[in-house]
Write an enzyme that holds these catalytic residues in place. Structure first.
Site, PDB file in Angstrom:
ATOM      1  N   ARG A  15       0.651  -1.024   0.042  1.00  0.00           N
ATOM      2  CA  ARG A  15       0.174   0.118   0.043  1.00  0.00           C
ATOM      3  C   ARG A  15       0.982   1.210   0.017  1.00  0.00           C
ATOM      4  NH1 ARG A  15      -3.625  -2.345   5.008  1.00  0.00           N
ATOM      5  NH2 ARG A  15      -1.685  -3.550   5.137  1.00  0.00           N
ATOM      6  N   TYR A 363      29.958  35.867   0.150  1.00  0.00           N
ATOM      7  CA  TYR A 363      30.147  34.514   0.175  1.00  0.00           C
ATOM      8  C   TYR A 363      31.617  34.552   0.876  1.00  0.00           C
ATOM      9  CZ  TYR A 363      31.928  30.014  -0.839  1.00  0.00           C
ATOM     10  OH  TYR A 363      32.505  28.896  -0.622  1.00  0.00           O
ATOM     11  N   ALA A 420      36.465  49.900  -2.209  1.00  0.00           N
ATOM     12  CA  ALA A 420      35.274  49.245  -2.895  1.00  0.00           C
ATOM     13  C   ALA A 420      35.672  48.827  -4.206  1.00  0.00           C
ATOM     14  CB  ALA A 420      34.176  50.357  -3.164  1.00  0.00           C
TER      15      ALA A 420
HETATM   16  C1  UD1 Z   1      -2.012  -6.012  11.115  1.00  0.00           C
HETATM   17  C2  UD1 Z   1      -2.757  -7.584  11.897  1.00  0.00           C
HETATM   18  C3  UD1 Z   1      -4.243  -6.598  12.432  1.00  0.00           C
HETATM   19  C4  UD1 Z   1      -3.703  -5.285  13.150  1.00  0.00           C
HETATM   20  C5  UD1 Z   1      -2.872  -4.467  12.521  1.00  0.00           C
HETATM   21  C6  UD1 Z   1      -2.402  -3.504  13.408  1.00  0.00           C
HETATM   22  C7  UD1 Z   1      -2.285  -9.569  11.017  1.00  0.00           C
HETATM   23  C8  UD1 Z   1      -2.802 -10.519  10.029  1.00  0.00           C
HETATM   24  N1  UD1 Z   1      -3.038  -8.421  11.181  1.00  0.00           N
HETATM   25  O1  UD1 Z   1      -2.688  -5.907  10.065  1.00  0.00           O
HETATM   26  O2  UD1 Z   1      -5.003  -7.375  12.979  1.00  0.00           O
HETATM   27  O3  UD1 Z   1      -5.054  -4.744  13.562  1.00  0.00           O
HETATM   28  O4  UD1 Z   1      -1.824  -5.157  12.030  1.00  0.00           O
HETATM   29  O5  UD1 Z   1      -1.633  -2.550  12.893  1.00  0.00           O
HETATM   30  O6  UD1 Z   1      -1.308  -9.578  11.392  1.00  0.00           O
HETATM   31  N2  UD1 Z   1       4.853  -8.678   7.830  1.00  0.00           N
HETATM   32  C9  UD1 Z   1       6.156  -9.512   7.899  1.00  0.00           C
HETATM   33  N3  UD1 Z   1       5.876 -10.286   6.912  1.00  0.00           N
HETATM   34  C10 UD1 Z   1       4.687 -10.731   6.217  1.00  0.00           C
HETATM   35  C11 UD1 Z   1       3.691  -9.879   6.430  1.00  0.00           C
HETATM   36  C12 UD1 Z   1       3.682  -8.469   7.294  1.00  0.00           C
HETATM   37  O7  UD1 Z   1       7.002  -9.218   8.471  1.00  0.00           O
HETATM   38  O8  UD1 Z   1       4.605 -11.658   5.438  1.00  0.00           O
HETATM   39  C13 UD1 Z   1       5.051  -7.399   8.666  1.00  0.00           C
HETATM   40  C14 UD1 Z   1       4.947  -6.151   8.093  1.00  0.00           C
HETATM   41  O9  UD1 Z   1       6.243  -5.512   7.455  1.00  0.00           O
HETATM   42  C15 UD1 Z   1       4.410  -5.290   9.108  1.00  0.00           C
HETATM   43  C16 UD1 Z   1       3.745  -6.014  10.069  1.00  0.00           C
HETATM   44  O10 UD1 Z   1       4.066  -7.370   9.794  1.00  0.00           O
HETATM   45  O11 UD1 Z   1       5.159  -4.444   9.636  1.00  0.00           O
HETATM   46  C17 UD1 Z   1       2.189  -6.057   9.899  1.00  0.00           C
HETATM   47  O12 UD1 Z   1       1.679  -6.386   8.697  1.00  0.00           O
HETATM   48  P1  UD1 Z   1       0.704  -5.536   7.863  1.00  0.00           P
HETATM   49  O13 UD1 Z   1       0.493  -6.004   6.631  1.00  0.00           O
HETATM   50  O14 UD1 Z   1       0.997  -4.183   7.826  1.00  0.00           O
HETATM   51  O15 UD1 Z   1      -0.440  -5.961   8.634  1.00  0.00           O
HETATM   52  P2  UD1 Z   1      -1.891  -5.029   8.678  1.00  0.00           P
HETATM   53  O16 UD1 Z   1      -2.733  -5.302   7.644  1.00  0.00           O
HETATM   54  O17 UD1 Z   1      -1.755  -3.579   9.250  1.00  0.00           O
HETATM   55 MG    MG Z   2       0.036  -2.801   9.318  1.00  0.00          MG
END
Ligand code: UD1
Ligand code: MG
Length: 452
Positions: A15, A363, A420
Site C-alpha cells: 500500500r 560569500y 570598494a
Molecule cells: C496487522 C494485523 C491486524 C492489526 C494491525 C495493526 C495481522 C494478520 N493483522 O494488520 O490485526 O489490527 O496489524 O496495525 O497480523 N509483515 C512481515 N511479513 C509478512 C507480512 C507482514 O514481516 O509476510 C510485517 C509487516 O512488514 C508489518 C507487520 O508485519 O510491519 C504487519 O503487517 P501488515 O501487512 O501491515 O498488517 P496489517 O494489515 O496492518
Molecule cells: Mg500494518
C-alpha cells in the site's frame, strides 16, 4: 529480563507503492523502525530480532539488531514461523511487535510486560484499542474479560465490522505456547496469508488464557500502511515532540508549523516561530529566537542567538549572534559570539571571530575572519581556482570594502582596508590600505606626492 522481542518488518508494503522497504520510510527524521526499536529498549528489552526481506536485512546493522530474512512473505504468522525456526527455543516470554507502528511508545511495552507478569498462567497478552469506525484493524472478539479471536477486517462479516475494539498489533506470548500455535496456522482467508492473529483463536480454543491490555488513546497504536497514514503518524509524533519541549520551557508559536526530530536539545525561553524545522541532533541554547522560516540541521547554537528565514547546516553559532534574514551557514561554519550575518550571505567552512559583521550579499568560503572585522556588501572569497579550494585569512579590525573579490590563497593583516570593488590578489600587510583591480597600496593618509 526474561523476554526477547521479534519485530515484524518484512511485509511487501504494497500500500506504500514504494521501491523502499516500508519500515525505512522516515517520519520526523528517523525511519519508522527506529522508533519501535527505541521504545523496546526503553522498556528494557535488549534481545531483539527483526524479520525483514533481503533488502532490509542489509540495512539492519546500523540498528544494532539481529536480522532474520523472510522470503517470500506469506503473512505475519509465517514471519513468526520463520523467526522461531531460526531462534533457539527458550522457556521465556516473547514480545512481538510490528515495525510499522512508530507511535507505540515504551509505556505500552512496559504495561504489557507488567500485566503479563501479574497474571500467572496467561499464554498471551495482547494490546487492544477502541477506535473510530471504519477501520482496517483486526477486530477483537471477546469472551468476557478474555479474548477469544481476532478477525481481520477483510474477513469480517457486517456485525464484526461494527466492533470498535481493535487488535493493536503488540503481543506478549509464553514462547512455548506460541511455538505450538504458530505451526498450526493455515492460509484459508481473504488474503491467503498465514495470519499471526489466528494464534489467538487457536490458543483460546485449546483452553489457554488470552488477555487484552488496553492501549488507552488509539492514536498511540496507529499503524502505517500507506502514505496517508504516514503523514498522520508524522503529525502525531511531531505534536508529541513539540509538547515535550514546550513542557520544558520552549515557546512554540504554532506546533503544527514547527517540525522537530527526536534527540534535540532546546534551551528554555527559546521562542520558535512558524515554518521552522530543526533536525539532526541540533542543540539550541537558552533564549534563542528561531524563525519564522528557519531550517536547522546539525546546528549548535549558544544562548540568545537570533535566526530568521535562514538555513544552518553542520555549523556552530556563538552567543548573541544574529543570522538572517536569508542567510546560509553550512559545512562547518563556526561563528563566535556577537557575529552578524545578514541578507543573502553564505558562509561555508569558515571561522568568524567575535563581533564580525557580514551584513549583505557576501560569500565567505574556507576563510578565517578576526575579531570585529567588517565584510562589505558584495564581498566574495574566490576560494576555488578550478583545481582546489584555497584559504583566505583576514585579521582583526579589517574593513573589506563593498564588492571586494578576495582571490585566495590570501592573507589580509590586522587593521587593513580594501577599497570598494577591489580585486585583491596579493597579501595585504597589517594596517595597509589597498584598492583597484588588481588592488595596489593606496598612498598613506595625508602624504603628498609629486603630482599634487
Ligand atoms: C496487522 C494485523 C491486524 C492489526 C494491525 C495493526 C495481522 C494478520 N493483522 O494488520 O490485526 O489490527 O496489524 O496495525 O497480523 N509483515 C512481515 N511479513 C509478512 C507480512 C507482514 O514481516 O509476510 C510485517 C509487516 O512488514 C508489518 C507487520 O508485519 O510491519 C504487519 O503487517 P501488515 O501487512 O501491515 O498488517 P496489517 O494489515 O496492518
Ligand atoms: Mg500494518
Amino acid at each position: 529480563m526474561n523476554v526477547r522481542a521479534i519485530v515484524l518488518a518484512a511485509g511487501k508494503g504494497t500500500r506504500m507503492k514504494s521501491a523502499r522497504p516500508k519500515v525505512l520510510h522516515e517520519l520526523c527524521g528517523r525511519p519508522m523502525l527506529w522508533y519501535t526499536l527505541r521504545a523496546l529498549r526503553d522498556a528494557g528489552v535488549v534481545d531483539i530480532a527483526v524479520v525483514g526481506n533481503a533488502e532490509l536485512k542489509q540495512c539492519l546493522n546500523e540498528f544494532g539488531v539481529r536480522g532474520i530474512v523472510q522470503e517470500p512473505q506469506l503473512g505475519t504468522g509465517h514471519a513468526v514461523q520463520v523467526a522461531l525456526r531460526e531462534l533457539p527455543a527458550w522457556a521465556g516470554r516473547v514480545l512481538i511487535a510490528y515495525g510499522d507502528m512508530p507511535l507505540v511508545d515504551d509505556g505500552i511495552f512496559s504495561r504489557i510486560l507488567a500485566t503479563f507478569d501479574a497474571r500467572p498462567g496467561v499464554a498471551l497478552a495482547m494490546v487492544t484499542a477502541r477506535m473510530p469506525l471504519p477501520s482496517n484493524f483486526g477486530r477483537v472478539i471477546r469472551s468476557g474479560d478474555n479474548v477469544r479471536a481476532i478477525v481481520e477486517e477483510r474477513d469480517c462479516d457486517e456485525s464484526q465490522k461494527s466492533i470498535d475494539e481493535m487488535n493493536a498489533g503488540v503481543y506478549l506470548y509464553d514462547e512455548s505456547a506460541l511455538r505450538g500455535a504458530v505451526e498450526k496456522l493455515n492460509s484459508i482467508n481473504a488474503q491467503s496469508e498465514y495470519y499471526l492473529t489466528d494464534t489467538v483463536a487457536s490458543l483460546a480454543n485449546s483452553g489457554k488464557c488470552v488477555i487484552p491490555v488496553d492501549a488507552g488513546d488509539y492514536r498511540n497504536v496507529l499503524g502505517i500502511n500507506d502514505r496517508v497514514e504516514l503523514a498522520q503518524a508524522r503529525k502525531e509524533l511531531n505534536a508529541r515532540l513539540c509538547a515535550a519541549h514546550m513542557r520544558e520551557g520552549v515557546t512554540i508559536v504554532d506546533p503544527e508549523r514547527t517540525y522537530l526530530e527526536p534527540e534535540l536539545l532546546i534551551g528554555r525561553d527559546t521562542v520558535i516561530y512558524p515554518n521552522t524545522s530543526i533536525g539532526r541532533l541540533s542543540q539550541i541554547g537558552e533564549g534563542c529566537v528561531l524563525g519564522p522560516g528557519a531550517r536547522l540541521s546539525n546546528a549548535k547554537l549558544a544562548e540568545r542567538v537570533i535566526v530568521r528565514e535562514s538555513v544552518i547546516t553542520d555549523s556552530r553559532v556563538g552567543a548573541e549572534s544574529r543570522i538572517g534574514p536569508f542567510a546560509h551557514l553550512r559545512n562547518n561554519a563556526t561563528l563566535a559570539a556577537e557575529v552578524k550575518i545578514g541578507n543573502f550571505v553564505e558562509v561555508k567552512n569558515s571561522r568568524l571571530d567575535r563581533g564580525v559583521k557580514a551584513n549583505h550579499l557576501a560569500y565567505l568560503g574556507d576563510a578565517t575572519v578576526g575579531e570585529n572585522s567588517n565584510i562589505g556588501a558584495g564581498t566574495i572569497t574566490c576560494n576555488y581556482d578550478g583545481q582546489q579550494k584555497n584559504e583566505t585569512i583576514i585579521g582583526r579590525d579589517v574593513m573589506i570594502g563593498s564588492n571586494t573579490s578576495l582571490v585566495a590563497p590570501l592573507r589580509i593583516g590586522d587593521g587593513a582596508l580594501t577599497g570598494a570593488s577591489s580585486v585583491v590578489t596579493k597579501d595585504v600587510a597589517p594596517g595597509e590600505r589597498v584598492a583597484g583591480n588588481p588592488a595596489r597600496p593606496l598612498p598613506e593618509k595625508g602624504s603628498v606626492t609629486a603630482a599634487d
